[in-house]
Scaffold this motif. Structure first.
Motif, short mmCIF file in Angstrom:
data_model
loop_
_atom_site.label_atom_id
_atom_site.label_comp_id
_atom_site.label_asym_id
_atom_site.label_seq_id
_atom_site.Cartn_x
_atom_site.Cartn_y
_atom_site.Cartn_z
N MET A 1 -17.02 -26.77 25.83
CA MET A 1 -18.21 -27.13 25.05
C MET A 1 -18.79 -25.87 24.39
N SER A 2 -19.09 -25.95 23.11
CA SER A 2 -19.60 -24.80 22.38
C SER A 2 -21.08 -24.55 22.69
N LEU A 3 -21.54 -23.35 22.34
CA LEU A 3 -22.96 -23.02 22.52
C LEU A 3 -23.84 -23.95 21.70
N ARG A 4 -23.36 -24.32 20.52
CA ARG A 4 -24.15 -25.20 19.68
C ARG A 4 -24.30 -26.59 20.31
N GLN A 5 -23.24 -27.08 20.93
CA GLN A 5 -23.30 -28.39 21.59
C GLN A 5 -24.24 -28.34 22.79
N ILE A 6 -24.20 -27.24 23.52
CA ILE A 6 -25.11 -27.09 24.67
C ILE A 6 -26.55 -27.06 24.19
N ALA A 7 -26.81 -26.32 23.11
CA ALA A 7 -28.16 -26.24 22.56
C ALA A 7 -28.64 -27.60 22.07
N ALA A 8 -27.73 -28.39 21.51
CA ALA A 8 -28.10 -29.72 21.02
C ALA A 8 -28.46 -30.66 22.16
N GLN A 9 -27.83 -30.49 23.31
CA GLN A 9 -28.10 -31.34 24.46
C GLN A 9 -29.39 -30.94 25.18
N ARG A 10 -29.74 -29.66 25.16
CA ARG A 10 -30.93 -29.16 25.83
C ARG A 10 -31.73 -28.29 24.85
N PRO A 11 -32.32 -28.92 23.82
CA PRO A 11 -32.96 -28.12 22.77
C PRO A 11 -34.14 -27.28 23.25
N THR A 53 -35.45 -7.12 16.76
CA THR A 53 -35.98 -8.43 16.38
C THR A 53 -35.33 -8.96 15.11
N VAL A 54 -34.54 -8.13 14.44
CA VAL A 54 -33.75 -8.59 13.30
C VAL A 54 -32.30 -8.83 13.72
N ILE A 55 -31.76 -7.90 14.51
CA ILE A 55 -30.36 -7.99 14.91
C ILE A 55 -30.10 -9.20 15.80
N PHE A 56 -31.01 -9.45 16.75
CA PHE A 56 -30.78 -10.55 17.70
C PHE A 56 -30.75 -11.92 17.01
N PRO A 57 -31.73 -12.27 16.15
CA PRO A 57 -31.63 -13.59 15.50
C PRO A 57 -30.42 -13.74 14.59
N LEU A 58 -29.99 -12.64 13.97
CA LEU A 58 -28.76 -12.69 13.17
C LEU A 58 -27.57 -13.04 14.07
N ALA A 59 -27.52 -12.39 15.24
CA ALA A 59 -26.44 -12.66 16.18
C ALA A 59 -26.50 -14.10 16.70
N MET A 60 -27.70 -14.61 16.96
CA MET A 60 -27.84 -15.97 17.47
C MET A 60 -27.45 -17.00 16.42
N ALA A 61 -27.83 -16.76 15.17
CA ALA A 61 -27.45 -17.68 14.10
C ALA A 61 -25.93 -17.76 13.98
N GLN A 62 -25.27 -16.62 14.17
CA GLN A 62 -23.81 -16.60 14.12
C GLN A 62 -23.21 -17.27 15.35
N ALA A 63 -23.72 -16.95 16.53
CA ALA A 63 -23.17 -17.49 17.77
C ALA A 63 -23.32 -19.01 17.85
N LEU A 64 -24.43 -19.52 17.34
CA LEU A 64 -24.69 -20.96 17.40
C LEU A 64 -24.18 -21.71 16.17
N GLY A 65 -23.66 -20.98 15.20
CA GLY A 65 -23.14 -21.63 14.00
C GLY A 65 -24.20 -22.37 13.21
N LEU A 66 -25.36 -21.72 13.04
CA LEU A 66 -26.50 -22.41 12.42
C LEU A 66 -26.87 -21.87 11.03
#
Length: 254
Positions: A1-11, A53-66
């Motif tokens: 299960m991808s990180l995005r799917q996990i996030a979708a199940q437990r927003p 505070t800039v690097i982390f959200p960029l990384a999260m957007a990439q990791a979650l495919g958002l």
């Protein structure tokens, strides 16, 4: 299960974890700076914390495919009535003109505020907003606001003034909710970034306190809080009304 799917199940959990990780990273950088860096270098420590505070959200957007959900498409940056209404806050703080601020030279401050607004908005009204989209609008806006306010408790670690940090966190909860409402109302992250940046600049260079005294600035801030609540409530109410209308039409078609 991808990180995005996990996030979708437990927003909600995913949103809290995203904000918590950013808080943890920034806090660890600050604490490491306090413990190991000389006092003269603490400004550089703050700069590294600021960069996170800039690097982390960029990384999260990439990791979650958002990337398609965070709202960075230029084609969506079309200001409407909600955005123009929110800009009245800037007009409020600019109503008595501006004054020079020796601690905040204008050109560097514009760059700082853009980077600050970009990083915070990409995390809270980009990544976290996209995660919370499955929730009812009011819940997503409230959660976004609370998490945004909680992030500003970081100032307690930075300057040790926890009373001020607590007050700042409470005030930015309202701002965070309004920014989320504007994100709903416009569909564009860039417009929220512009609002965030310009509003910060108007507050920094506002001439209200110098022209009319501290009480006038206090009144302006209270008016701003009331306006933020009102605009947020309007977006929530209008969104709920539209959702009910869609449900009624769908039921009638069926």
């Amino acid at each position: 299960m991808s990180l995005r799917q996990i996030a979708a199940q437990r927003p909600v959990l995913a949103a809290v974890l995203c904000a918590g990780l950013q808080f943890l990273i920034t806090g660890l950088i600050i604490q490491a700076g306090i413990a190991f860096a000389p006092a003269a270098a603490f400004g550089k420590v703050k700069l590294v914390a600021f960069a996170s505070t800039v690097i982390f959200p960029l990384a999260m957007a990439q990791a979650l495919g958002l990337w398609r959900q965070v709202g960075l498409e230029w084609s969506k940056a079309r200001p409407g009535h909600v955005f123009f209404a929110s800009m009245l806050l800037c007009v409020l703080f600019a109503s008595m003109g501006f004054h020079a601020n020796d601690q905040h030279p204008f050109a560097p401050e514009v760059l700082i505020q853009f980077i600050n607004a970009f990083g915070e908005e990409l995390l809270f009204r980009g990544v976290i907003f996209a995660i919370l989209l499955s929730l009812p609008r009011w819940q997503a806006i409230v959660i976004s606001g609370v998490l945004f306010g909680a992030m500003h408790l970081m100032h307690g670690f930075m300057d040790g003034n926890w009373n001020h940090a607590m007050w700042w966190a409470a005030a930015t909860c309202l701002s965070g909710a309004m920014f989320a409402a504007v994100r709903y109302g416009t569909g564009s992250l860039w417009l929220v970034i512009v609002l965030h940046m310009v509003l910060n600049l108007c507050k920094i260079y506002s001439n209200i306190e110098f022209a009319a005294g501290p009480n006038a600035l206090l009144i302006a801030e209270r008016v701003a809080y009331g306006f933020e609540i009102a605009l947020t409530a309007y977006v929530i109410f209008m969104g709920s009304a539209r959702e009910k209308l869609v449900q009624v039409r769908s039921a009638s078609v069926q």
